[in-house]
Write a protein that holds these residues in place. Sequence first.
Motif, short mmCIF file in Angstrom:
data_model
loop_
_atom_site.label_atom_id
_atom_site.label_comp_id
_atom_site.label_asym_id
_atom_site.label_seq_id
_atom_site.Cartn_x
_atom_site.Cartn_y
_atom_site.Cartn_z
N MET A 108 0.84 -1.20 0.00
CA MET A 108 0.00 0.00 0.00
C MET A 108 0.88 1.25 0.00
O MET A 108 1.89 1.31 0.68
CB MET A 108 -0.92 0.00 1.24
CG MET A 108 -1.82 1.23 1.32
SD MET A 108 -2.84 1.23 2.83
CE MET A 108 -3.95 -0.11 2.48
N SER A 109 0.47 2.23 -0.77
CA SER A 109 1.21 3.49 -0.80
C SER A 109 1.10 4.19 0.54
O SER A 109 0.16 3.97 1.31
CB SER A 109 0.65 4.40 -1.90
OG SER A 109 0.74 3.78 -3.16
N LYS A 110 2.04 5.06 0.80
CA LYS A 110 2.06 5.81 2.04
C LYS A 110 0.84 6.73 2.10
O LYS A 110 0.51 7.41 1.14
CB LYS A 110 3.35 6.62 2.13
CG LYS A 110 3.54 7.35 3.45
CD LYS A 110 4.88 8.04 3.46
CE LYS A 110 5.08 8.88 4.70
NZ LYS A 110 5.08 8.08 5.92
N ILE A 111 0.17 6.75 3.25
CA ILE A 111 -0.99 7.60 3.44
C ILE A 111 -0.53 8.99 3.86
O ILE A 111 0.30 9.14 4.75
CB ILE A 111 -1.93 6.99 4.50
CG1 ILE A 111 -2.46 5.65 4.01
CG2 ILE A 111 -3.09 7.94 4.82
CD1 ILE A 111 -3.25 4.86 5.06
N GLU A 112 -1.06 10.00 3.20
CA GLU A 112 -0.65 11.38 3.44
C GLU A 112 -1.15 11.86 4.81
O GLU A 112 -2.33 11.75 5.13
CB GLU A 112 -1.22 12.27 2.34
CG GLU A 112 -0.77 13.71 2.39
CD GLU A 112 -1.33 14.49 1.22
OE1 GLU A 112 -0.58 14.73 0.25
OE2 GLU A 112 -2.53 14.87 1.25
N ILE A 113 -0.21 12.41 5.58
CA ILE A 113 -0.54 13.00 6.88
C ILE A 113 -0.39 14.52 6.75
O ILE A 113 0.66 15.01 6.35
CB ILE A 113 0.39 12.48 8.00
CG1 ILE A 113 0.28 10.94 8.10
CG2 ILE A 113 0.03 13.14 9.33
CD1 ILE A 113 -1.07 10.43 8.53
N LYS A 114 -1.45 15.24 7.08
CA LYS A 114 -1.44 16.69 6.94
C LYS A 114 -1.17 17.37 8.27
O LYS A 114 -1.55 16.87 9.33
CB LYS A 114 -2.81 17.18 6.42
CG LYS A 114 -2.93 17.27 4.92
CD LYS A 114 -3.01 15.93 4.22
CE LYS A 114 -4.37 15.30 4.33
NZ LYS A 114 -4.51 14.08 3.49
#
Length: 258
Positions: A1-7
């Motif tokens: 799974m691609s890295k999930i963006e953390i804002k």
Amino acid sequence: MSKIEIKTRGQLEAMRASGLVVARALQNVVDAVKPGVSTWDLDEIAEQTIRDAGAVPSFKGYHGFPASICASVNEQIVHGIPSRTQVLAEGDLISIDCGAILDDWHGDSAVTVGVGELSPADHKLSEATRLSMLAGIEAALPGGRLTDISFAIESSAIESGERDGIEYGVVADYGGHGIGSKMHMEPFLPNFGKPGKGPRLKVGMAIAIEPMLTLGTDDSQELEDGWTVVTLDGTRAAHWEHSVAITEDGPWVLTAPE
């Protein structure tokens, strides 16, 4: 799974600004829904609202999509293409999905409304879908798992069905998604399933939560236009969506109206 963006908090606030543009566009479109209006007319209202805010419609040109909203009528579930020849009639059920980009951040939201007087079954369908979205939002808590949201959506749909005496179909092939610097990002969010699975929900994630329910089947098919998705059995469908941030204080609905 691609890295999930953390804002960061500042980035989420920028997404909130984008979300407010989407909310205004949807409200202007909903206000214009009436018999005799075409879905093309609605698209023009949405695009004008978005551009007047200094934003860009995120749907227009996305993988070749030709419009600023998806306008899905009756048995159309999602991705309906606005058209001059699609003229709304009394009793129609229309789902309107809208996205905008402001300062490189995305907002994405959808509502379902009736054209004039709805049948009791269609009204219950839309309300059941809205309630399942709200249940999913309530489950978007830091420390939880992605499918806690899925389970909450499905459980709400079942509960509504038992109350309404209708076995709602939870559309199987489409679901929610991560959102932020792009419109569609990891993770994909199913609208059904067991809780406690998938990535852990972390502060700074943003997810578009968007259940789609039908009055019959959970199966769908894509039409020859390459976009419009309809129920396999021709029954009506509803679609509700909000972009939601995971925060220390719980879910923050980025696309809620002011």
